[in-house]
Motif scaffolding. Structure first.
Motif, mmCIF file in Angstrom:
data_model
loop_
_atom_site.group_PDB
_atom_site.id
_atom_site.type_symbol
_atom_site.label_atom_id
_atom_site.label_comp_id
_atom_site.label_asym_id
_atom_site.label_seq_id
_atom_site.Cartn_x
_atom_site.Cartn_y
_atom_site.Cartn_z
ATOM 1 N N PRO A 252 0.798 -1.230 0.000
ATOM 2 C CA PRO A 252 0.000 0.000 0.000
ATOM 3 C C PRO A 252 0.833 1.285 0.000
ATOM 4 O O PRO A 252 0.401 2.299 -0.554
ATOM 5 N N PHE B 255 1.266 -5.157 9.059
ATOM 6 C CA PHE B 255 0.610 -3.954 8.536
ATOM 7 C C PHE B 255 -0.809 -3.898 9.090
ATOM 8 O O PHE B 255 -1.593 -4.829 8.918
ATOM 9 N N SER C 126 -4.356 -1.815 8.839
ATOM 10 C CA SER C 126 -4.994 -0.967 7.842
ATOM 11 C C SER C 126 -6.163 -0.173 8.427
ATOM 12 O O SER C 126 -7.089 -0.742 8.999
ATOM 13 N N GLY D 74 -9.221 1.762 7.028
ATOM 14 C CA GLY D 74 -9.894 1.752 5.738
ATOM 15 C C GLY D 74 -11.284 2.332 5.794
ATOM 16 O O GLY D 74 -11.716 2.917 6.790
ATOM 17 N N ARG E 42 -7.473 7.666 -0.650
ATOM 18 C CA ARG E 42 -6.087 7.299 -0.334
ATOM 19 C C ARG E 42 -5.330 8.487 0.237
ATOM 20 O O ARG E 42 -4.515 8.331 1.156
ATOM 21 N N THR F 60 -6.222 2.901 3.662
ATOM 22 C CA THR F 60 -5.427 1.875 2.979
ATOM 23 C C THR F 60 -6.217 0.607 2.699
ATOM 24 O O THR F 60 -5.631 -0.383 2.258
ATOM 25 N N SER F 61 -7.534 0.613 2.930
ATOM 26 C CA SER F 61 -8.339 -0.557 2.570
ATOM 27 C C SER F 61 -9.761 -0.122 2.262
ATOM 28 O O SER F 61 -10.199 0.965 2.641
ATOM 29 N N LEU G 110 -5.958 -1.706 -0.184
ATOM 30 C CA LEU G 110 -6.301 -3.117 -0.054
ATOM 31 C C LEU G 110 -7.803 -3.298 -0.217
ATOM 32 O O LEU G 110 -8.591 -2.445 0.202
ATOM 33 N N GLY H 144 -7.316 -4.967 10.921
ATOM 34 C CA GLY H 144 -7.652 -3.746 10.210
ATOM 35 C C GLY H 144 -9.073 -3.336 10.514
ATOM 36 O O GLY H 144 -9.809 -4.038 11.226
#
Length: 782
Positions: free
Chosen positions: A259, A306, A308, A310, A337, A342-343, A364, A526
């Motif tokens: 990402p 990682f 996320s 989102g 973004r 990031t998702s 993602l 996440g």
């Protein structure tokens, strides 16, 4: 080398008719002899009926509509016995299709493509007719009645249509079977090397001859340089048979997809006739080299942990509903973004262009089978759910952005048999062991005691014992304070309600995000905010207003709160409008080490330091907002400035000015670096901002602003009775959607309002690069 496979534009010049009278006779609408010249001429993506800013509460059209397209074949296609296909990316939601008076098929479901082989039914001049029905369909997933639905089935040919011209020997389409098309997997990945396995399924549709062929794969980097080339041995493919070629590619020092650095390669596959070395087929796809692993202590991408932050997101846009053009999908992904997301997740598979942008920009993806709070034990409904799961995996399996297949029907009480069957389908379609992850809710008792899915959705009301499965907090940040009917909540605010409401929303989102990060369960990998952008829905008369962007894609203060939780690029934002009604306490969002706030001296000679604060963490979030108490007094200052500091050096700043009397308009175009294409459906937002003599936005002048366009553009929704033009400004900004024609060139937009100096903006649309299929109505337009 010229491509042997042709993918042509089939979006332009369709005849459209909406059935507003249920008694209207339609018996001959599919026939060639029917005269459709009085029908509206439209381009795809297209919505059945434009909707006003508030298109919620079941006000979208629900019924039947027709699309007809006259098209012509090129002589060589027949002479060379080419295979011809039409691919609809999305038809909402039951489609009956005829070609040259012959019924071809009925397609059920609005969120996945439909591929039709028309080879044996075409002539030189042709007529394709499509009847669509977006009324409630209890046996068509999602199945829930629209008056009870959290989104809408807006209807129409709302995604792209393609015309495919192939040789008789060709790479199969990925939707046909689990073995069809190209399937890329990664057997070993590190920064030093990667081993890629490529399975390519080839079909020989020559009825009487065996073809001996071989294929090549070229891996091409982002600069257009060939990194690796591999070839297969020549193999015979019998008539009407398929064969899968399996090859391994070794890549030295690969650029890995992540990402934070979403590096994409192009994989070019060519199929050659072995005797003549003639290219029979070629297909390019983009791939990212990466590994993902869900473990009990988190998500790992390329062996690095990682977490996320989102969003959830519906395919929904101002006026056009679901009929979003490709450039708008890209802009939505870019804006989200840039906010640090990031998702992404939704309740159905999204458009190809949206998914492409996620691959390109590093978001993602959780791809969901269509469903929401509805289950039907009828075998027809179940079979369609299972087929949706198969097709969404086949369609998206090569994307580097994909991390989860959401095979469960969202927030639905489905039985255990459905859960186990769906899980088996996912692992059968993506048979890569621990590289395939299927997800769903844990609200059913059998899921909490012995979870079926690989990743379980975390819900505080349905706790799962630790060390059972990796988890994902699929929806956070949304709540209603009083009751389901009114849905009053401080996270659901319109941008035009001003800074007090937006600060309340930002505070609620901050608290919710901190709660997510404070969970004691290390398995949570996440989370996804519900939702990223305001959107329409069926069951409630008010749109969902909990987004960090409004329906015009203008940011609320929450946007900057989320952006401040990132680490780069450095930013600072003063969440204040500096009006007589503004809070005296000034909130500043920043991801720097410290923030300085200044006010001007009242004489325009310099700045006076109000204070300096370190940007601190609450132990969960890295960057809490800095709040400067009693820092704003409208009577003795005109400007505020915030500096963001790193290592005691100023790295960014934000200056705001108290608004005065409205004097003029200024126009800006929201292109996000994407040009406007002259394809008849592409559109772009233009903002008319009300400003004072110092160029400051005047937020509470909610006047009516009229747009006019000269050149090769139109105002989307103009004269449609949906208040798209003139349009009332909200917090000092009025938004218009400017749509292209089929002719490239200059577009001149003018905005005017009583008592204000008008503004003019000029930009251009560019020629559509993709070749189009010829036809009667296309000739008429051009």
């Amino acid at each position: 080398m010229e491509s042997s496979r042709q993918i042509l534009n089939f979006n332009q010049a369709w005849r459209f008719h909406r059935i507003d009278d249920p008694n209207e006779k339609q018996d001959n609408y599919h026939l060639r002899q029917f005269d459709d010249l009085n029908w509206e001429l439209v381009n795809i993506p297209h919505t059945v009926r434009l909707v006003p800013y508030n298109g919620s509460g079941g006000t979208n059209f629900q019924g039947l509509c027709w699309y007809r397209k006259h098209f012509q074949l090129e002589t060589e296609w027949k002479e060379r016995k080419k295979k011809l296909f039409i691919e609809f990316e999305g038809l909402m939601q039951v489609a009956d299709v005829w070609l040259n008076d012959q019924f071809l098929m009925t397609h059920y479901g609005g969120y996945l493509p439909c591929l039709i082989d028309i080879t044996d039914f075409v002539q030189f001049d042709n007529l394709i007719a499509v009847r669509l029905d977006n009324r409630n369909q209890p046996l068509v997933p999602p199945g829930k009645p629209q008056q009870e639905l959290d989104f809408t089935y807006a209807g129409g040919l709302y995604r792209n249509v393609h015309f495919l011209v192939l040789n008789r020997l060709h790479i199969t389409n990925e939707l046909e079977t689990k073995d069809s098309g190209i399937f890329v997997s990664f057997q070993q990945v590190s920064h030093e090397s990667a081993t890629i396995e490529i399975n390519t399924n080839v079909h020989n549709e020559f009825a009487q001859q065996t073809e001996i062929c071989h294929l090549t794969h070229e891996l091409i980097d982002s600069q257009g340089q060939i990194v690796v080339t591999i070839s297969s041995e020549p193999l015979p493919i019998k008539p009407n048979a398929t064969m899968t070629f399996t090859l391994e590619m070794n890549v030295r020092n690969p650029q890995l997809w992540h990402p934070e650095h979403p590096y994409l390669y192009t994989l070019l596959t060519r199929v050659f006739d072995d005797s003549s070395n003639f290219v029979l087929d070629d297909l390019s796809i983009q791939i990212g080299i990466r590994t993902i692993q869900f473990q009990l202590d988190g998500l790992y991408i390329n062996s690095e942990k990682f977490f996320s932050f989102g969003i959830n997101h519906h395919q929904d846009n101002l006026y056009v509903g679901n009929a979003v053009c490709d450039s708008e999908h890209y802009r939505d992904v870019m804006k989200l973004r840039q906010a640090g997301m990031t998702s992404f997740r939704s309740h159905y598979p999204h458009a190809r262009a949206f998914m492409d942008a996620c691959d390109q920009l590093g978001i993602l993806c959780i791809v969901s089978t269509p469903g929401w709070q509805y289950f039907n034990e009828d075998q027809v409904f179940l079979a369609r759910c299972y087929q949706n799961t198969r097709e969404m995996i086949r369609l998206n399996r090569n994307r580097p952005s994909i991390i989860l297949w959401e095979i469960a029907l969202n927030e639905t009480s489905y039985n255990e048999e459905y859960a186990r069957t769906s899980y088996q389908i996912a692992h059968d379609e993506y048979p890569l062991g621990d590289k395939c992850y299927a997800s769903g809710d844990a609200r059913m008792p059998y899921q909490r005691t012995d979870p079926i899915f690989d990743v379980i959705y975390f819900e505080t009301q349905f706790p799962l014992p630790e060390n059972k499965r990796p988890m994902w907090w699929r929806e956070f940040g949304d709540a209603w304070d009083l009751n389901w009917t009114d849905q009053v909540a401080d996270n659901r605010v319109k941008r035009e309600w001003g800074e007090h409401a937006m600060l309340l929303q930002a505070k609620r989102h901050q608290q919710s995000l901190s709660k997510v990060m404070n969970t004691s369960n290390p398995s949570v990998c996440g989370c996804g905010l519900w939702a990223g952008i305001d959107c329409d829905r069926g069951y409630h008369p008010m749109p969902f207003l909990g987004g960090i962007l409004d329906k015009c894609r203008l940011p609320k203060f929450s946007y900057y709160m989320f952006k401040s939780q990132t680490f780069d690029p450095k930013m600072v934002f003063i969440a204040n409008l500096m009006t007589r009604y503004s809070p005296r306490d000034v909130t500043v969002f920043s991801n720097c080490e410290a923030v300085q706030l200044f006010r001007d001296d009242g004489e325009g000679k310099g700045w006076i330091l109000v204070g300096e604060q370190k940007v601190v963490s609450d132990g969960n979030l890295p960057h809490l907002p800095a709040v400067f108490e009693s820092a704003y007094d409208q009577c003795d200052q005109r400007r505020l400035k915030a500096n963001g500091l790193v290592d005691e050096e100023v790295v960014c700043e934000h200056v705001i000015t108290s608004p005065g009397v409205a004097r003029a308009l200024v126009l800006t175009v929201d292109d996000c670096g994407r040009y406007l294409t002259a394809d008849g459906s592409d559109f772009i937002r233009v903002y008319a901002t009300i400003i004072d003599e110092k160029q400051s936005t005047v937020p509470f002048n909610d006047c009516s602003i009229s747009y006019t366009v000269q050149g090769v553009g139109t105002i989307l929704g103009d004269r449609a009775g949906i208040e798209a033009n003139p349009v009332r400004s909200e917090l000092g900004i009025a938004t218009a959607l400017i749509q292209t024609t089929l002719v490239p060139g200059k577009i001149i937009v003018t905005a005017s309002a009583q008592g204000l100096k008008k503004a003019t903006l000029e930009f251009e649309s560019v020629q559509l690069k993709q070749k189009t299929v010829k036809g009667r109505d296309l000739f008429e337009i051009l």
